[in-house]
Design a protein around this motif. Structure first.
Motif, PDB file in Angstrom:
ATOM      1  N   ARG A 227      24.447  45.346  43.788  1.00  0.00           N
ATOM      2  CA  ARG A 227      23.994  46.734  43.902  1.00  0.00           C
ATOM      3  C   ARG A 227      22.506  46.855  43.600  1.00  0.00           C
ATOM      4  NH1 ARG A 227      26.606  50.180  39.983  1.00  0.00           N
ATOM      5  NH2 ARG A 227      27.273  48.298  38.917  1.00  0.00           N
ATOM      6  N   CYS A 231      21.587  46.847  47.311  1.00  0.00           N
ATOM      7  CA  CYS A 231      21.945  48.245  47.582  1.00  0.00           C
ATOM      8  C   CYS A 231      21.310  49.148  46.530  1.00  0.00           C
ATOM      9  CB  CYS A 231      23.457  48.431  47.593  1.00  0.00           C
ATOM     10  SG  CYS A 231      24.336  47.359  48.721  1.00  0.00           S
ATOM     11  N   ARG A 234      21.890  53.037  45.932  1.00  0.00           N
ATOM     12  CA  ARG A 234      23.136  53.563  45.372  1.00  0.00           C
ATOM     13  C   ARG A 234      23.086  53.693  43.857  1.00  0.00           C
ATOM     14  NH1 ARG A 234      27.984  50.537  48.795  1.00  0.00           N
ATOM     15  NH2 ARG A 234      27.219  51.102  50.867  1.00  0.00           N
TER      16      ARG A 234
END
Length: 247
Positions: A227, A231, A234
């Motif tokens: 994450r 990512c 997010r």
């Protein structure tokens, strides 16, 4: 021989004091400008420098042990070598040092996951140190330190706000590959071994319990790593802003 009278204690004490002396020496090195303005980042930088040194030495040492004694890959319980035994003692000394460093620096609450990990690791290593069983398993576990070389580099660059560097972008892909090869793969291999044979050995059952807890922690860290590096949109900007260990 009773553990309190075991000759391994001087080895553990010597390793612990070595890492303590190393930390004091590393504290004399100049700090990056962004790090020295924040006491928390300063402490974490020094902590990571010691961790980085341990990872380089232990990771290479573990690979050499397996090259010299390849039966450790199969005879996880009974395979033994002096080099592997000293490696396990050396790394146990690091975990003892780091636990003490976290506690006396009053970072126990912020680094409680680290402390849990260290206690479990020391519990597993002590089986090899004091009963000379599963030394091969300890060496296999320490393959993770090869991955930790790149993981620690990542964390040090994040502390120094160097995420825009080409080195960081390259390292995050190398880190991902190393995570698979030297963290997830050995952990899965060891877990599979202990699931097959734990019922036949009391100590094996104890080590399986530790491995399963470590499996959960490793998967959580892996999800956070994905994450954070792949990512990031997010993750709220305020989340885990000081959790350099996992983010």
């Amino acid at each position: 021989m009773l553990p309190l009278l075991h000759p391994a204690w001087p080895l553990l004490l010597g390793a612990t004091l070595t890492f303590r002396a190393l930390r004091r020496g590393l504290c004399r090195l100049p700090l990056p400008s962004h790090v020295r303005t924040d006491p928390l980042r300063t402490w974490r930088w020094h902590n990571l420098l010691v961790s980085f040194t341990h990872s380089i030495v232990s990771g290479i040492w573990a690979l050499l042990c397996l090259w010299q004694t390849p039966e450790m890959l199969v005879e996880i319980e009974t395979a033994w070598s002096l080099s592997g035994y000293l490696l396990v003692c050396f790394s146990a000394g690091y975990f003892i040092h780091d636990t003490i460093d976290i506690v006396i620096s009053r970072q126990a609450r912020a680094s409680w996951e680290y402390l849990v990990h260290h206690v479990m690791a020391m519990g597993a290593f002590f089986s090899g140190i004091f009963w000379k069983s599963f030394v091969g398993g300890g060496v296999l576990t320490l393959l993770v330190e090869v991955s930790n070389i790149f993981l620690t580099m990542r964390m040090m660059m994040k502390i120094n706000n160097a995420q825009d560097l080409l080195l960081y972008r390259l390292n995050k892909y190398v880190n991902l590959v190393m995570y698979f090869l030297f963290r997830l793969a050995p952990q899965a291999y060891l877990t599979n071994f202990f699931l097959k044979y734990a019922g036949q050995r009391t100590l094996g059952t104890f080590l399986l319990a530790i491995l399963l807890m470590l499996d959960v922690m490793i998967l959580i860290y892996f999800s956070r790593l994905l994450r954070s590096d792949f990512c990031p949109e997010r993750i709220p900007s305020h989340q885990h802003k000081d959790k350099f260990l996992t983010e």
